[in-house]
Motif scaffolding. Structure first.
Motif, PDB file in Angstrom:
ATOM      1  N   THR A  16       0.823  -1.201   0.000  1.00  0.00           N
ATOM      2  CA  THR A  16       0.000   0.000   0.000  1.00  0.00           C
ATOM      3  C   THR A  16       0.864   1.260   0.000  1.00  0.00           C
ATOM      4  O   THR A  16       1.898   1.313   0.665  1.00  0.00           O
ATOM      5  N   SER A  17       0.422   2.249  -0.733  1.00  0.00           N
ATOM      6  CA  SER A  17       1.149   3.516  -0.776  1.00  0.00           C
ATOM      7  C   SER A  17       1.098   4.224   0.575  1.00  0.00           C
ATOM      8  O   SER A  17       1.935   5.070   0.869  1.00  0.00           O
ATOM      9  N   ARG A  18       0.161   3.870   1.419  1.00  0.00           N
ATOM     10  CA  ARG A  18       0.041   4.498   2.751  1.00  0.00           C
ATOM     11  C   ARG A  18       1.272   4.272   3.618  1.00  0.00           C
ATOM     12  O   ARG A  18       1.533   5.040   4.537  1.00  0.00           O
ATOM     13  N   LEU A  19       2.024   3.215   3.348  1.00  0.00           N
ATOM     14  CA  LEU A  19       3.248   2.985   4.120  1.00  0.00           C
ATOM     15  C   LEU A  19       4.229   4.148   3.954  1.00  0.00           C
ATOM     16  O   LEU A  19       5.012   4.437   4.841  1.00  0.00           O
ATOM     17  N   GLY A  20       4.158   4.833   2.835  1.00  0.00           N
ATOM     18  CA  GLY A  20       5.031   5.979   2.594  1.00  0.00           C
ATOM     19  C   GLY A  20       4.727   7.169   3.489  1.00  0.00           C
ATOM     20  O   GLY A  20       5.533   8.080   3.620  1.00  0.00           O
ATOM     21  N   SER A  21       3.556   7.163   4.128  1.00  0.00           N
ATOM     22  CA  SER A  21       3.196   8.273   5.013  1.00  0.00           C
ATOM     23  C   SER A  21       3.740   8.081   6.431  1.00  0.00           C
ATOM     24  O   SER A  21       3.595   8.967   7.272  1.00  0.00           O
ATOM     25  N   LEU A  22       4.391   6.963   6.684  1.00  0.00           N
ATOM     26  CA  LEU A  22       4.990   6.706   8.005  1.00  0.00           C
ATOM     27  C   LEU A  22       6.367   7.366   8.053  1.00  0.00           C
ATOM     28  O   LEU A  22       7.398   6.711   8.032  1.00  0.00           O
ATOM     29  N   GLU A  23       6.374   8.681   8.115  1.00  0.00           N
ATOM     30  CA  GLU A  23       7.601   9.454   7.950  1.00  0.00           C
ATOM     31  C   GLU A  23       8.665   9.210   9.011  1.00  0.00           C
ATOM     32  O   GLU A  23       9.841   9.452   8.765  1.00  0.00           O
ATOM     33  N   ALA A  24       8.293   8.731  10.177  1.00  0.00           N
ATOM     34  CA  ALA A  24       9.272   8.457  11.231  1.00  0.00           C
ATOM     35  C   ALA A  24       9.809   7.028  11.171  1.00  0.00           C
ATOM     36  O   ALA A  24      10.659   6.647  11.972  1.00  0.00           O
ATOM     37  N   LEU A  25       9.346   6.260  10.195  1.00  0.00           N
ATOM     38  CA  LEU A  25       9.731   4.855  10.093  1.00  0.00           C
ATOM     39  C   LEU A  25      11.224   4.718   9.834  1.00  0.00           C
ATOM     40  O   LEU A  25      11.770   5.344   8.915  1.00  0.00           O
ATOM     41  N   GLU A  26      11.894   3.905  10.636  1.00  0.00           N
ATOM     42  CA  GLU A  26      13.327   3.658  10.498  1.00  0.00           C
ATOM     43  C   GLU A  26      13.616   2.269   9.946  1.00  0.00           C
ATOM     44  O   GLU A  26      14.613   2.073   9.261  1.00  0.00           O
ATOM     45  N   ILE A  27      12.758   1.315  10.273  1.00  0.00           N
ATOM     46  CA  ILE A  27      12.958  -0.070   9.836  1.00  0.00           C
ATOM     47  C   ILE A  27      11.653  -0.602   9.258  1.00  0.00           C
ATOM     48  O   ILE A  27      10.606  -0.535   9.901  1.00  0.00           O
ATOM     49  N   MET A  28      11.734  -1.126   8.018  1.00  0.00           N
ATOM     50  CA  MET A  28      10.597  -1.798   7.410  1.00  0.00           C
ATOM     51  C   MET A  28      11.088  -3.137   6.883  1.00  0.00           C
ATOM     52  O   MET A  28      11.906  -3.198   5.979  1.00  0.00           O
ATOM     53  N   ARG A  29      10.589  -4.216   7.473  1.00  0.00           N
ATOM     54  CA  ARG A  29      10.990  -5.562   7.074  1.00  0.00           C
ATOM     55  C   ARG A  29       9.753  -6.298   6.590  1.00  0.00           C
ATOM     56  O   ARG A  29       8.890  -6.650   7.374  1.00  0.00           O
ATOM     57  N   LEU A  30       9.712  -6.515   5.289  1.00  0.00           N
ATOM     58  CA  LEU A  30       8.578  -7.178   4.654  1.00  0.00           C
ATOM     59  C   LEU A  30       9.021  -8.405   3.861  1.00  0.00           C
ATOM     60  O   LEU A  30       8.279  -8.915   3.030  1.00  0.00           O
ATOM     61  N   GLU A  31      10.224  -8.881   4.123  1.00  0.00           N
ATOM     62  CA  GLU A  31      10.763  -9.962   3.315  1.00  0.00           C
ATOM     63  C   GLU A  31      10.049 -11.294   3.548  1.00  0.00           C
ATOM     64  O   GLU A  31       9.475 -11.535   4.589  1.00  0.00           O
ATOM     65  N   TYR A  32      10.109 -12.129   2.513  1.00  0.00           N
ATOM     66  CA  TYR A  32       9.583 -13.498   2.514  1.00  0.00           C
ATOM     67  C   TYR A  32       8.104 -13.565   2.874  1.00  0.00           C
ATOM     68  O   TYR A  32       7.689 -14.260   3.786  1.00  0.00           O
ATOM     69  N   ASN A  33       7.327 -12.801   2.138  1.00  0.00           N
ATOM     70  CA  ASN A  33       5.876 -12.882   2.183  1.00  0.00           C
ATOM     71  C   ASN A  33       5.411 -13.251   0.781  1.00  0.00           C
ATOM     72  O   ASN A  33       6.182 -13.799   0.002  1.00  0.00           O
TER      73      ASN A  33
END
Length: 98
Positions: A16-33
């Protein structure tokens, strides 16, 4: 939110493009889905990102240029699988491209 860790969770669908609005996000781990589709342009708004891992999914297209520009401005770990298997993701700025 500073961390989003949803790796190895059998998530399916598109990013989702909404993940881009999490401006304070430092770590995003979405691997192996089971994620499909493209990497949203809005990911280029993740100005605080330090680690982004999307490998092991079935993403296609190109990693947004804004995300690559952001990577050039600051060092962060970026893992994606490109040019192999069922994946057709082009990534000029990934740390690892299998």
């Amino acid at each position: 939110m500073r961390e989003l860790r949803l790796d190895v969770n059998t998530l399916s669908g598109s990013l989702t493009s909404r993940l881009g609005s999490l401006e304070a996000l430092e770590i995003m781990r979405l691997e192996y889905n089971r994620l499909v589709g493209t990497v949203p342009e809005e990911f280029g708004k993740l100005k605080q990102i330090e680690e982004l891992n999307i490998e092991g999914n079935q993403l296609l297209g190109s990693v947004p240029s804004e995300l690559c520009k952001l990577r050039a401005q600051r060092v962060f770990d970026f893992q994606a699988v490109c040019y192999g298997g069922n994946t057709a993701l082009e990534c000029a700025c990934c740390d690892e491209c299998k």
